[in-house]
Design a protein around this motif. Structure first.
Motif, PDB file in Angstrom:
ATOM      1  N   ALA A 175       0.601  -1.286  -0.047  1.00  0.00           N
ATOM      2  CA  ALA A 175      -0.123   0.241   0.002  1.00  0.00           C
ATOM      3  C   ALA A 175       0.487   1.660  -0.024  1.00  0.00           C
ATOM      4  CB  ALA A 175      -0.967  -0.099   1.143  1.00  0.00           C
ATOM      5  N   ARG A 176       2.008   1.163   1.233  1.00  0.00           N
ATOM      6  CA  ARG A 176       2.704   2.613   0.643  1.00  0.00           C
ATOM      7  C   ARG A 176       3.594   2.620  -0.152  1.00  0.00           C
ATOM      8  NH1 ARG A 176       4.543   0.174   5.965  1.00  0.00           N
ATOM      9  NH2 ARG A 176       6.239  -0.153   5.192  1.00  0.00           N
ATOM     10  N   ARG A 177       3.865   1.407  -1.369  1.00  0.00           N
ATOM     11  CA  ARG A 177       4.839   1.780  -2.841  1.00  0.00           C
ATOM     12  C   ARG A 177       3.717   2.126  -3.091  1.00  0.00           C
ATOM     13  NH1 ARG A 177       6.462  -3.395  -0.927  1.00  0.00           N
ATOM     14  NH2 ARG A 177       5.541  -4.627  -2.056  1.00  0.00           N
ATOM     15  N   ALA A 178       2.173   2.034  -3.339  1.00  0.00           N
ATOM     16  CA  ALA A 178       1.441   2.248  -4.215  1.00  0.00           C
ATOM     17  C   ALA A 178       1.195   3.638  -4.024  1.00  0.00           C
ATOM     18  CB  ALA A 178      -0.049   1.294  -4.186  1.00  0.00           C
ATOM     19  N   GLY A 179       1.208   4.241  -3.035  1.00  0.00           N
ATOM     20  CA  GLY A 179       1.249   5.551  -2.239  1.00  0.00           C
ATOM     21  C   GLY A 179       2.076   6.337  -2.947  1.00  0.00           C
ATOM     22  N   ARG A 180       3.532   6.021  -3.147  1.00  0.00           N
ATOM     23  CA  ARG A 180       4.195   6.338  -3.106  1.00  0.00           C
ATOM     24  C   ARG A 180       4.177   6.674  -5.327  1.00  0.00           C
ATOM     25  NH1 ARG A 180       7.375   3.506   0.603  1.00  0.00           N
ATOM     26  NH2 ARG A 180       8.165   2.174  -1.293  1.00  0.00           N
ATOM     27  N   GLY A 181       3.782   5.463  -5.117  1.00  0.00           N
ATOM     28  CA  GLY A 181       3.703   6.141  -6.959  1.00  0.00           C
ATOM     29  C   GLY A 181       2.360   6.518  -7.686  1.00  0.00           C
ATOM     30  N   GLY A 182       1.884   7.209  -6.542  1.00  0.00           N
ATOM     31  CA  GLY A 182       0.596   7.430  -7.179  1.00  0.00           C
ATOM     32  C   GLY A 182       1.011   9.108  -6.756  1.00  0.00           C
ATOM     33  N   ARG A 183       1.564   9.027  -5.642  1.00  0.00           N
ATOM     34  CA  ARG A 183       2.094  10.617  -5.807  1.00  0.00           C
ATOM     35  C   ARG A 183       2.910  10.825  -6.559  1.00  0.00           C
ATOM     36  NH1 ARG A 183       3.733  14.678  -1.055  1.00  0.00           N
ATOM     37  NH2 ARG A 183       5.618  15.621  -1.266  1.00  0.00           N
ATOM     38  N   GLU A 184       4.017  10.352  -7.053  1.00  0.00           N
ATOM     39  CA  GLU A 184       5.094  10.375  -7.963  1.00  0.00           C
ATOM     40  C   GLU A 184       4.194  10.652  -9.352  1.00  0.00           C
ATOM     41  OE1 GLU A 184       8.561  11.432  -7.805  1.00  0.00           O
ATOM     42  OE2 GLU A 184       8.079  11.035  -5.896  1.00  0.00           O
ATOM     43  N   ARG A 185       3.114  10.165 -10.107  1.00  0.00           N
ATOM     44  CA  ARG A 185       2.610   9.759 -11.139  1.00  0.00           C
ATOM     45  C   ARG A 185       1.517  11.164 -10.845  1.00  0.00           C
ATOM     46  NH1 ARG A 185       0.583   4.861  -9.521  1.00  0.00           N
ATOM     47  NH2 ARG A 185      -1.820   5.945  -9.729  1.00  0.00           N
ATOM     48  N   VAL A 186       1.168  11.713  -9.932  1.00  0.00           N
ATOM     49  CA  VAL A 186       0.530  13.492  -9.804  1.00  0.00           C
ATOM     50  C   VAL A 186       1.658  14.398  -9.757  1.00  0.00           C
ATOM     51  CG1 VAL A 186      -0.512  14.698  -7.767  1.00  0.00           C
ATOM     52  CG2 VAL A 186      -1.059  12.584  -7.847  1.00  0.00           C
ATOM     53  N   LEU A 187       2.772  14.397  -9.594  1.00  0.00           N
ATOM     54  CA  LEU A 187       3.490  14.963  -9.600  1.00  0.00           C
ATOM     55  C   LEU A 187       4.421  15.237 -10.710  1.00  0.00           C
ATOM     56  CD1 LEU A 187       6.342  14.971  -5.880  1.00  0.00           C
ATOM     57  CD2 LEU A 187       4.154  16.520  -6.769  1.00  0.00           C
ATOM     58  N   THR A 188       4.405  14.322 -11.649  1.00  0.00           N
ATOM     59  CA  THR A 188       4.688  14.402 -12.939  1.00  0.00           C
ATOM     60  C   THR A 188       3.752  14.969 -13.736  1.00  0.00           C
ATOM     61  OG1 THR A 188       5.748  11.759 -12.719  1.00  0.00           O
ATOM     62  CG2 THR A 188       5.635  12.533 -14.841  1.00  0.00           C
ATOM     63  N   ALA A 189       2.257  14.293 -13.419  1.00  0.00           N
ATOM     64  CA  ALA A 189       1.127  15.299 -14.426  1.00  0.00           C
ATOM     65  C   ALA A 189       1.378  16.948 -14.210  1.00  0.00           C
ATOM     66  CB  ALA A 189      -0.089  14.905 -13.788  1.00  0.00           C
ATOM     67  N   ALA A 190       1.916  17.490 -12.751  1.00  0.00           N
ATOM     68  CA  ALA A 190       1.812  18.406 -12.236  1.00  0.00           C
ATOM     69  C   ALA A 190       2.812  19.646 -13.542  1.00  0.00           C
ATOM     70  CB  ALA A 190       2.197  18.560 -11.170  1.00  0.00           C
TER      71      ALA A 190
END
Length: 197
Positions: free
Chosen positions: A6-21
């Motif tokens: 779950a933590r790894r998935a969360g980090r991946g989501g955060r990185e995807r959001v920052l890349t999109a931003a």
């Protein structure tokens, strides 16, 4: 899902959001980009997006920190110890295009322009980076032995910011050459501290 996964998935989501931003803020601007746009581009659910970034201001600040950590800013160039001080100063006038081929200029100037309240968190963060840039340039100018490092540093950072802004408006990554030529004149003619025998 176990806790580690779950933590790894969360980090991946955060990185995807920052890349999109990074991509959307550069293309559309900060104000014109909605949180819904970011979620769709990432792609993540709105729940995931808001879990990482409760407000758009939080996302903008994280985006600016992400840009800083990427090593693609003038601040990174100014702190490199493998380049002589004079060359670091002149490197400020290289305005590279982004991977999309478009010249986007300085992300901190953009952020301050789109968050004009000087007391706001985004504007304050952008101002801190510009003040840090001035301190770094002042240190390099002082190291080179100029008499009035504060004044010369102000002139150089003004040229650098102006070059980045005009390069963005004109979409001309080579525009910095004009400011570099002016900076070379300043560096060649500014009085230096007299050396004692």
């Amino acid at each position: 899902m176990d806790e580690g996964r779950a933590r790894r998935a969360g980090r991946g989501g955060r990185e995807r959001v920052l890349t999109a931003a990074v991509s959307l803020f550069a293309r559309k601007g900060i104000a014109a980009t909605t949180m819904e746009d970011i979620a769709a581009e990432a792609p993540v659910s709105k729940r995931t997006l808001y879990a990482h970034f409760p407000t758009k201001e939080d996302l903008v600040l994280a985006h600016l920190r992400h840009v800083l950590e990427s090593g693609c800013t003038l601040l990174e160039t100014l702190t490199r110890t493998d380049i002589p001080p004079h060359d670091r100063l002149l490197a400020m006038f290289t305005v590279p295009p982004w991977p999309d081929g478009i010249v986007h200029g300085c992300p901190f100037i953009h952020a301050a322009a789109e968050h004009p309240d000087p007391a706001g968190r985004v504007h304050a963060f952008a101002r801190e980076q510009k003040q840090l840039m001035l301190r770094l340039v002042t240190g390099l100018v002082d190291e080179l032995g100029f008499q009035d490092p504060d004044l010369l540093a102000e002139q150089l950072v003004t040229l650098a910011d102006g070059a980045a802004s005009r390069a963005m408006v004109l979409n001309d990554s080579g525009y910095g050459r004009h400011a570099r030529a002016a900076a070379e004149v300043l560096l060649d003619h500014a009085p230096r501290v007299a050396r004692t025998a």
